[in-house]
Design a protein around this motif. Structure first.
Motif, PDB file in Angstrom:
ATOM      1  N   THR A 130       0.836  -1.202   0.000  1.00  9.89           N
ATOM      2  CA  THR A 130       0.000   0.000   0.000  1.00  9.89           C
ATOM      3  C   THR A 130       0.869   1.251   0.000  1.00  9.89           C
ATOM      4  O   THR A 130       0.599   2.207  -0.722  1.00  9.89           O
ATOM      5  CB  THR A 130      -0.930   0.013   1.237  1.00  9.89           C
ATOM      6  N   SER A 157       3.456   1.239  -3.372  1.00 10.28           N
ATOM      7  CA  SER A 157       2.830   1.332  -4.694  1.00 10.28           C
ATOM      8  C   SER A 157       2.219   2.705  -4.938  1.00 10.28           C
ATOM      9  O   SER A 157       1.825   3.020  -6.056  1.00 10.28           O
ATOM     10  CB  SER A 157       1.757   0.251  -4.860  1.00 10.28           C
ATOM     11  N   ASP A 158       2.171   3.546  -3.913  1.00  7.39           N
ATOM     12  CA  ASP A 158       1.674   4.916  -4.049  1.00  7.39           C
ATOM     13  C   ASP A 158       2.893   5.845  -4.129  1.00  7.39           C
ATOM     14  O   ASP A 158       3.685   5.907  -3.192  1.00  7.39           O
ATOM     15  CB  ASP A 158       0.811   5.262  -2.832  1.00  7.39           C
ATOM     16  N   ASP A 159       3.039   6.549  -5.246  1.00 12.35           N
ATOM     17  CA  ASP A 159       4.237   7.358  -5.470  1.00 12.35           C
ATOM     18  C   ASP A 159       4.510   8.350  -4.341  1.00 12.35           C
ATOM     19  O   ASP A 159       5.652   8.502  -3.906  1.00 12.35           O
ATOM     20  CB  ASP A 159       4.151   8.108  -6.802  1.00 12.35           C
ATOM     21  N   GLU A 160       3.467   9.033  -3.858  1.00 13.40           N
ATOM     22  CA  GLU A 160       3.660  10.038  -2.816  1.00 13.40           C
ATOM     23  C   GLU A 160       4.080   9.398  -1.490  1.00 13.40           C
ATOM     24  O   GLU A 160       4.997   9.861  -0.827  1.00 13.40           O
ATOM     25  CB  GLU A 160       2.380  10.850  -2.636  1.00 13.40           C
ATOM     26  N   LYS A 161       3.388   8.314  -1.114  1.00 11.23           N
ATOM     27  CA  LYS A 161       3.724   7.634   0.141  1.00 11.23           C
ATOM     28  C   LYS A 161       5.113   7.002   0.050  1.00 11.23           C
ATOM     29  O   LYS A 161       5.871   7.012   1.025  1.00 11.23           O
ATOM     30  CB  LYS A 161       2.686   6.554   0.454  1.00 11.23           C
ATOM     31  N   ARG A 162       5.459   6.467  -1.121  1.00 12.58           N
ATOM     32  CA  ARG A 162       6.780   5.851  -1.311  1.00 12.58           C
ATOM     33  C   ARG A 162       7.872   6.907  -1.180  1.00 12.58           C
ATOM     34  O   ARG A 162       8.893   6.681  -0.521  1.00 12.58           O
ATOM     35  CB  ARG A 162       6.855   5.171  -2.676  1.00 12.58           C
TER      36      ARG A 162
END
Length: 191
Positions: free
Chosen positions: A84, A87-92
């Motif tokens: 989760t 795979s999310d650019d901002e969270k990564r």
């Protein structure tokens, strides 16, 4: 004996899920998904599916003890959490920069209540601070009038103890002590 159903189980934080499954300071890339930090979206998805198959509750061996099943459940949750986030650019990007987990249980559960509303409000007022922002501020602060005021203030407050000053003057290190004495303290004494 009659078993009573659990009426409410408090949600665990992302950090708790991760540490119970993989230990303190586990890395989402290497420890949880078994990929490198430069993994592509395709590599992340492949690793996620592979790990999910290994720990999915429906795929576990019937021979496992309850403790082993519980650990597998925690690992399955941690794998889902890692995917989760990564795979999310901002969270990564946030995880890569700070090592912090996206740890808002309400948002992960899909509801917008309580802490999530305050987080959203706070984020709308204050932008995210990145390492690049801190580095840019450091360039402006070092050798500035503001730093000189701070150095002289803490020099007086700590009666010249440069080591104590390091704790209070922003962005300072041992390397700054000589510069402070030469650029700020000696000229102030002469005045």
């Amino acid at each position: 004996p009659t078993q009573h159903p659990t009426l409410y189980t408090a949600p665990m934080s992302a950090a708790t899920i991760l540490s119970e499954a993989y230990g303190e300071n586990a890395c989402l890339y290497e420890d949880v998904l078994g990929v490198t930090k430069d993994a592509t979206a395709s590599q992340l998805r492949k690793a996620y599916y592979k790990k999910c198959l290994a720990y999915h509750p429906d795929k576990l061996s019937a021979d496992l003890t309850n403790d082993e099943k519980e650990l597998a459940k925690k690992k399955f949750q941690a794998i889902s959490l890692a995917y989760t986030i990564l795979s999310d650019d901002e969270k990564r990007k946030e995880y890569d920069e700070s090592g912090d987990l996206y740890d808002d249980d309400d948002d992960l559960a899909g509801s917008k209540s309580g802490m999530a509303q305050w987080t959203e409000y706070f984020n709308s007022i204050f932008p995210k601070v990145t390492k690049a922002d801190i580095d840019a501020f450091e360039v402006k602060y070092k050798c500035s009038d503001e730093e000189e005021r701070d150095v002289l203030k803490y020099y007086a407050q700590f009666k010249g103890d440069l080591n104590k000053m390091l704790e209070c003057v922003m962005l300072s290190s041992d390397a700054d002590k000589h510069r402070w004495v030469k650029d700020y303290i000696q000229p102030a004494i002469v005045r």
